[in-house]
Design a protein around this motif. Structure first.
Motif, PDB file in Angstrom:
ATOM      1  N   ARG A  46       0.853  -1.191   0.000  1.00  0.00           N
ATOM      2  CA  ARG A  46       0.000   0.000   0.000  1.00  0.00           C
ATOM      3  C   ARG A  46       0.883   1.232   0.000  1.00  0.00           C
ATOM      4  O   ARG A  46       1.942   1.251   0.628  1.00  0.00           O
ATOM      5  N   ASP A  48       1.008   5.145   1.110  1.00  0.00           N
ATOM      6  CA  ASP A  48       0.391   6.183   1.935  1.00  0.00           C
ATOM      7  C   ASP A  48       1.061   7.517   1.641  1.00  0.00           C
ATOM      8  O   ASP A  48       2.298   7.592   1.519  1.00  0.00           O
ATOM      9  N   ARG A 103      -5.889   1.626   9.205  1.00  0.00           N
ATOM     10  CA  ARG A 103      -5.956   2.229   7.870  1.00  0.00           C
ATOM     11  C   ARG A 103      -6.016   1.110   6.844  1.00  0.00           C
ATOM     12  O   ARG A 103      -5.338   0.081   6.971  1.00  0.00           O
ATOM     13  N   THR A 105      -6.484   0.741   2.398  1.00  0.00           N
ATOM     14  CA  THR A 105      -6.817   1.179   1.048  1.00  0.00           C
ATOM     15  C   THR A 105      -7.405  -0.023   0.337  1.00  0.00           C
ATOM     16  O   THR A 105      -6.803  -1.103   0.322  1.00  0.00           O
ATOM     17  N   SER A 192      -9.443   5.002   0.646  1.00  0.00           N
ATOM     18  CA  SER A 192      -8.750   4.691   1.895  1.00  0.00           C
ATOM     19  C   SER A 192      -9.697   4.935   3.067  1.00  0.00           C
ATOM     20  O   SER A 192     -10.478   5.892   3.068  1.00  0.00           O
ATOM     21  N   ASP A 194      -9.877   5.212   7.307  1.00  0.00           N
ATOM     22  CA  ASP A 194      -9.230   5.368   8.609  1.00  0.00           C
ATOM     23  C   ASP A 194     -10.304   5.319   9.687  1.00  0.00           C
ATOM     24  O   ASP A 194     -11.401   5.872   9.500  1.00  0.00           O
TER      25      ASP A 194
END
Length: 230
Positions: A46, A48, A103, A105, A192, A194
């Motif tokens: 992933r 970020d 988190r 995605t 994404s 969170d």
């Protein structure tokens, strides 16, 4: 299992190519492992981004060697250029009732049966594959509401719940990307997530952390990471 983090230097030409192409990034990540495909196992990754940094996260069965990525797209002057830690302390330490910040995605999608050519005899004909099962076509969820519902509707299968008001989940970095693969155009919808989760089934969550959540894992989707609640 190992969890790794590589800082990407977004000002470099090679890094812009990797960040702009999920296929190129996937190939670069796999190049960090000399093992054959059947031995290497699932590798999740992933990217970020925040205001000042770009990070590549990777979960893998074997310890990686990211020298090539660091030399081409990272910060080769900084010691080793990446950080790798055993994942077992996190995986083995999961217990029911724990709360973690997370988190993810993901590629939120829905599948619809493919319809064949309509006729009076079969007005609702469904295309079948070689095994006699209906062929499906996958469509990306594009609104925030659709993407949140997709995520919230699968948490039980992944071994956690969303405490309080839905875990305070925030959807961000929503993208629709199109690229060519094998002579056809691939449309990839990503988002994404969170928020806060509570462990309900440690075994299922452990499996989700190492095998990934949802489709498009080869395109940088499906890697869920946890952090202590602050």
């Amino acid at each position: 299992m190992f969890l790794s983090r590589v800082q990407i230097n977004s000002a470099r030409r090679a890094s812009r190519q990797l960040l702009g192409s999920p296929q190129s990034m996937h190939a670069a990540v796999l190049s960090a492992f000399p093992h054959p495909d059947d031995e290497r196992g699932r590798v999740l990754w992933r990217v970020d981004r925040d205001a000042h940094h770009v990070w590549l996260y990777v979960v893998s069965r074997y310890e990686p060697d990211f020298t090539a990525i660091v030399e081409d797209a990272g910060w080769p002057s900084t010691q080793r250029g990446w950080d790798t830690r055993p994942y077992a302390p996190v995986l083995d330490g999961l217990v029911e009732g724990q709360r973690w910040a997370f988190r993810l995605t993901a590629n939120p999608t829905r599948s619809t049966a493919r319809r064949g050519r309509m006729s009076e005899a079969a007005p609702e004909a469904v295309e079948l594959n070689a095994k006699g099962r209906p062929k499906t076509r996958r469509y990306g969820h594009v609104t925030v509401e659709q993407q949140l519902n997709w995520f919230a509707g699968r948490t039980d299968d992944w071994g956690f719940t969303l405490p309080g008001e839905g875990g305070g989940v925030v959807v961000h970095d929503r993208q629709t990307r199109r690229f060519q693969r094998g002579g056809r155009t691939v449309t990839l919808v990503t988002a994404s997530f969170d928020g806060l989760l509570e462990v309900s089934d440690p075994a299922r969550l452990r499996d989700a952390l190492v095998t990934g959540l949802g489709p498009a894992k080869g395109y940088g989707c499906g890697l869920l990471t946890l952090a202590p609640v602050r």
